[in-house]
Design an enzyme around this catalytic site. Sequence first.
Site, short mmCIF file in Angstrom:
data_model
loop_
_atom_site.label_atom_id
_atom_site.label_comp_id
_atom_site.label_asym_id
_atom_site.label_seq_id
_atom_site.Cartn_x
_atom_site.Cartn_y
_atom_site.Cartn_z
N GLY A 14 14.70 46.42 29.15
CA GLY A 14 15.23 47.26 28.07
C GLY A 14 16.74 47.19 28.02
O GLY A 14 17.39 47.15 29.06
N ARG A 75 11.35 40.62 27.30
CA ARG A 75 10.37 40.77 28.37
C ARG A 75 9.68 39.40 28.45
O ARG A 75 9.40 38.78 27.44
CB ARG A 75 9.35 41.87 28.05
CG ARG A 75 10.04 43.10 27.43
CD ARG A 75 9.82 44.37 28.22
NE ARG A 75 10.42 45.50 27.53
CZ ARG A 75 11.10 46.47 28.12
NH1 ARG A 75 11.27 46.49 29.42
NH2 ARG A 75 11.59 47.46 27.43
N ASP A 106 14.23 48.27 36.78
CA ASP A 106 13.29 48.10 37.87
C ASP A 106 12.52 46.76 37.81
O ASP A 106 12.44 46.03 38.80
CB ASP A 106 12.33 49.29 37.75
CG ASP A 106 11.42 49.41 38.92
OD1 ASP A 106 11.91 49.73 39.99
OD2 ASP A 106 10.20 49.19 38.73
N THR A 129 20.03 50.23 33.07
CA THR A 129 18.91 50.93 32.45
C THR A 129 19.32 52.36 32.14
O THR A 129 20.05 52.97 32.93
CB THR A 129 17.65 50.93 33.36
OG1 THR A 129 16.69 51.85 32.81
CG2 THR A 129 17.94 51.36 34.78
N ASP A 131 17.40 54.78 32.17
CA ASP A 131 16.49 55.71 32.87
C ASP A 131 17.06 56.28 34.17
O ASP A 131 16.56 57.27 34.68
CB ASP A 131 15.16 55.01 33.19
CG ASP A 131 14.50 54.45 31.95
OD1 ASP A 131 14.75 54.99 30.86
OD2 ASP A 131 13.75 53.47 32.06
N ASP A 133 16.62 55.26 37.11
CA ASP A 133 15.53 55.38 38.07
C ASP A 133 15.60 54.38 39.22
O ASP A 133 14.59 54.09 39.85
CB ASP A 133 14.18 55.24 37.33
CG ASP A 133 14.05 53.92 36.59
OD1 ASP A 133 15.05 53.19 36.48
OD2 ASP A 133 12.94 53.62 36.11
N ARG A 175 10.98 56.73 31.18
CA ARG A 175 9.95 55.91 31.83
C ARG A 175 9.60 56.42 33.22
O ARG A 175 10.01 55.85 34.23
CB ARG A 175 10.38 54.44 31.88
CG ARG A 175 9.16 53.55 31.85
CD ARG A 175 9.49 52.14 31.66
NE ARG A 175 10.02 51.53 32.86
CZ ARG A 175 9.95 50.24 33.12
NH1 ARG A 175 9.36 49.44 32.27
NH2 ARG A 175 10.45 49.74 34.21
P1 ATP Z 1 13.81 49.06 31.72
O1 ATP Z 1 13.85 49.90 32.97
O2 ATP Z 1 14.92 49.37 30.81
O3 ATP Z 1 12.46 49.06 31.04
P2 ATP Z 1 13.17 46.66 33.18
O4 ATP Z 1 14.07 45.63 33.76
O5 ATP Z 1 12.44 47.54 34.15
O6 ATP Z 1 14.04 47.52 32.16
P3 ATP Z 1 10.70 45.30 32.52
O7 ATP Z 1 10.12 44.95 31.19
O8 ATP Z 1 9.87 46.11 33.42
O9 ATP Z 1 12.12 45.96 32.21
O10 ATP Z 1 11.04 43.93 33.30
C1 ATP Z 1 11.83 42.92 32.68
C2 ATP Z 1 11.31 41.57 33.02
O11 ATP Z 1 11.38 41.36 34.43
C3 ATP Z 1 9.83 41.32 32.68
O12 ATP Z 1 9.63 41.00 31.34
C4 ATP Z 1 9.53 40.13 33.60
O13 ATP Z 1 10.02 38.93 33.05
C5 ATP Z 1 10.35 40.47 34.85
N1 ATP Z 1 9.46 41.11 35.83
C6 ATP Z 1 9.08 42.41 35.89
N2 ATP Z 1 8.22 42.62 36.90
C7 ATP Z 1 8.04 41.42 37.51
C8 ATP Z 1 7.24 40.96 38.59
N3 ATP Z 1 6.46 41.77 39.29
N4 ATP Z 1 7.31 39.65 38.92
C9 ATP Z 1 8.11 38.80 38.23
N5 ATP Z 1 8.86 39.17 37.18
C10 ATP Z 1 8.84 40.45 36.82
#
Ligand code: ATP
Length: 326
Positions: A14, A75, A106, A129, A131, A133, A175
């Site tokens: 995000g 994503r 995260d 982020t 959030d 978190d 989230r």
């Molecule tokens: P936000 O907290 O704002 O939602 P985020 O970084 O947590 O941001 P996610 O969509 O959960 O957003 O993760 C971003 C990208 O990180 C995913 O689309 C994927 O490409 C990668 N990713 C997340 N989890 C994994 C995992 N377990 N293994 C490999 N890649 C991952």
Amino acid sequence: MGTIKCIGILTSGGDAPGMNAAVRAVTRSAIYNGLEVKAIYRGYKGLITGEIETFRTQNVSNIIQQGGTILKTARCKEFMTPEGRQEAYETLQREGIDALVCIGGDGTLTGARIFATEHNYPIVGLPGTIDNDLFGTDSTIGYDTALNTIMDAVDKIRDTATSHERLFFIEVMGRDAGFLALNGAIATGSEAAIIPEIATEYDQLGELIKNGFRKSKNSSIVLVAESPLTGGAMAMAERVKNEYPQYDVRVTILGHIQRGGSPTAFDRILASRMGAAAIDALLEDQRNVMIGIQNDEIVYVPFNKAIKNDKPINRDLLNTLRILSI
Ligand code: ATP
């Protein structure tokens, strides 16, 4: 370390206000230290498809004040498979990128940790982020701006809520974390916050609202963190409407407005400090760490700690909210 000559930078997951300030800080700090910088577009997706551009100092001119991310974000499901990560690794080899700075939440740092271990590759993460978190940092890039956006929006809703003597349930992002809802509630003088970390005692909420209106409060505002654990503002409002038909209940879901806008001074400074620290960390041979801030000092937090530990809510804040909403 001496072996790092070129770094890659990406934003993923995000978007969050302040990501651009972080991209600027990483880029300029790297160039200052004699490193080459390659920008990777659309997060891990761009790493797989090879959407990469060499960045010079002017590529990051005039972006510190802009919300969103000039690198775009996405994503990427393929990166969650070993085959996808292998393709990403081959891109890095081909482009001569020796280390990565990944900015995201995260999920982004989880992906970074897996990739770094699997390919023995140096990565430093920045917590980007709204959030807030991630464990090990007092604040994440974007959180303060989102909190201020919530404050402005709730202040406006308060005006109309008071005029019509209404009860508003306002849903905010987070989230599965209640930082935005709880601190947003304190900042706006809201009557209550419903957050995933604390099981909502519905009866207490009813009492609070009843007492508030009995004491001739002109309006009541409850912030609800979006999460399956809270059920969201809509569900909460439905329950209250059924039980207390005498109240004029309304719902506002703030939605994506919370992600946008020019970053606050706090987020710009945080992102600038963290971005510069990411380059320091790589030059000090750190890897698999997230840059955090604790008591105004930059710290290195191992990915494992940042991701796996739930960041606790400060329960004193809940108490403060309860006391101040009498
Ligand atoms: P936000 O907290 O704002 O939602 P985020 O970084 O947590 O941001 P996610 O969509 O959960 O957003 O993760 C971003 C990208 O990180 C995913 O689309 C994927 O490409 C990668 N990713 C997340 N989890 C994994 C995992 N377990 N293994 C490999 N890649 C991952």
